[in-house]
Motif scaffolding. Structure first.
Motif, PDB file in Angstrom:
ATOM      1  N   VAL A  34      29.121 -13.714  -2.858  1.00 36.35           N
ATOM      2  CA  VAL A  34      27.925 -14.443  -2.419  1.00 36.35           C
ATOM      3  C   VAL A  34      27.517 -15.479  -3.453  1.00 36.35           C
ATOM      4  O   VAL A  34      27.227 -16.632  -3.116  1.00 36.35           O
ATOM      5  CB  VAL A  34      26.768 -13.465  -2.125  1.00 36.35           C
ATOM      6  N   VAL A  35      27.494 -15.097  -4.720  1.00 34.09           N
ATOM      7  CA  VAL A  35      27.144 -16.038  -5.794  1.00 34.09           C
ATOM      8  C   VAL A  35      28.140 -17.181  -5.847  1.00 34.09           C
ATOM      9  O   VAL A  35      27.761 -18.343  -6.026  1.00 34.09           O
ATOM     10  CB  VAL A  35      27.064 -15.305  -7.157  1.00 34.09           C
ATOM     11  N   GLY A  36      29.419 -16.886  -5.668  1.00 37.74           N
ATOM     12  CA  GLY A  36      30.444 -17.931  -5.690  1.00 37.74           C
ATOM     13  C   GLY A  36      30.292 -18.927  -4.558  1.00 37.74           C
ATOM     14  O   GLY A  36      30.366 -20.136  -4.755  1.00 37.74           O
ATOM     15  N   LEU A  42      25.663 -25.118  -3.882  1.00 41.94           N
ATOM     16  CA  LEU A  42      24.684 -25.720  -4.786  1.00 41.94           C
ATOM     17  C   LEU A  42      25.335 -26.756  -5.703  1.00 41.94           C
ATOM     18  O   LEU A  42      24.803 -27.856  -5.886  1.00 41.94           O
ATOM     19  CB  LEU A  42      24.018 -24.624  -5.621  1.00 41.94           C
ATOM     20  N   GLY A  43      26.490 -26.422  -6.260  1.00 49.03           N
ATOM     21  CA  GLY A  43      27.204 -27.371  -7.115  1.00 49.03           C
ATOM     22  C   GLY A  43      27.640 -28.603  -6.356  1.00 49.03           C
ATOM     23  O   GLY A  43      27.597 -29.716  -6.874  1.00 49.03           O
ATOM     24  N   GLY A  68      27.958 -24.741 -10.329  1.00 53.05           N
ATOM     25  CA  GLY A  68      26.893 -24.388  -9.392  1.00 53.05           C
ATOM     26  C   GLY A  68      26.564 -22.905  -9.436  1.00 53.05           C
ATOM     27  O   GLY A  68      25.401 -22.509  -9.372  1.00 53.05           O
ATOM     28  N   ALA A  69      27.588 -22.055  -9.560  1.00 49.62           N
ATOM     29  CA  ALA A  69      27.356 -20.614  -9.638  1.00 49.62           C
ATOM     30  C   ALA A  69      26.652 -20.233 -10.940  1.00 49.62           C
ATOM     31  O   ALA A  69      25.778 -19.362 -10.942  1.00 49.62           O
ATOM     32  CB  ALA A  69      28.678 -19.867  -9.507  1.00 49.62           C
ATOM     33  N   LEU A  72      23.082 -21.205 -10.513  1.00 51.23           N
ATOM     34  CA  LEU A  72      22.428 -20.232  -9.633  1.00 51.23           C
ATOM     35  C   LEU A  72      22.082 -18.960 -10.396  1.00 51.23           C
ATOM     36  O   LEU A  72      20.955 -18.450 -10.284  1.00 51.23           O
ATOM     37  CB  LEU A  72      23.321 -19.911  -8.445  1.00 51.23           C
ATOM     38  N   LEU A  73      23.003 -18.433 -11.184  1.00 50.50           N
ATOM     39  CA  LEU A  73      22.722 -17.230 -11.960  1.00 50.50           C
ATOM     40  C   LEU A  73      21.668 -17.476 -13.031  1.00 50.50           C
ATOM     41  O   LEU A  73      20.863 -16.590 -13.322  1.00 50.50           O
ATOM     42  CB  LEU A  73      24.005 -16.689 -12.588  1.00 50.50           C
ATOM     43  N   ALA A  74      21.641 -18.668 -13.611  1.00 46.12           N
ATOM     44  CA  ALA A  74      20.600 -18.998 -14.591  1.00 46.12           C
ATOM     45  C   ALA A  74      19.226 -19.011 -13.924  1.00 46.12           C
ATOM     46  O   ALA A  74      18.250 -18.512 -14.490  1.00 46.12           O
ATOM     47  CB  ALA A  74      20.898 -20.346 -15.243  1.00 46.12           C
TER      48      ALA A  74
END
Length: 85
Positions: A34-36, A42-43, A68-69, A72-74
Motif C-alpha cells: 500500500v505504501v509503495g 504521490l511521487g 514518493g513512498a 509518505l512515510l515521513a
C-alpha cells in the motif's frame, strides 16, 4: 498482468522506503504494498507533474516512486509521533 506488476513493484518500493525510514519492523507485506503504490502515485504527482500513467517502468520511475513512498512515510511519522525520524 499490469496489476501484478503494480503489486510487486509497490511491495519492493514500500519495503525499501520502510527500511530507509526505519519503520520496517512496524509494517507487514500488505502495508508495504500500500505504501509503495500510494507513494508511487504521490511521487508521480510531485515529480512527474501528473504524467504517472504514461511513464514505463524504468530506473527513474522507480526512484520517483521510492521518493514518493519515503515522503509518505515521513508525513505519517510526523502525524503519528510529531516528528520525522
Amino acid at each position: 498482468m499490469g496489476i501484478l506488476i503494480w503489486l510487486v513493484v509497490g511491495g519492493v518500493v514500500g519495503w525499501l522506503a520502510s527500511i530507509i525510514m526505519r519503520t520496517n519492523a512496524q509494517q507487514g507485506i500488505v502495508l508495504n504494498v500500500v505504501v509503495g503504490i500510494v507513494g508511487a502515485f504521490l511521487g508521480g504527482l510531485i515529480f512527474a507533474r501528473g504524467d504517472i500513467n504514461d511513464t514505463p517502468l524504468n530506473i527513474m520511475s522507480f526512484l520517483v516512486s521510492l521518493a514518493g513512498a519515503v515522503i509518505l512515510l515521513a508525513i505519517v511519522n510526523l502525524v503519528r509521533r510529531g516528528r520525522v525520524r
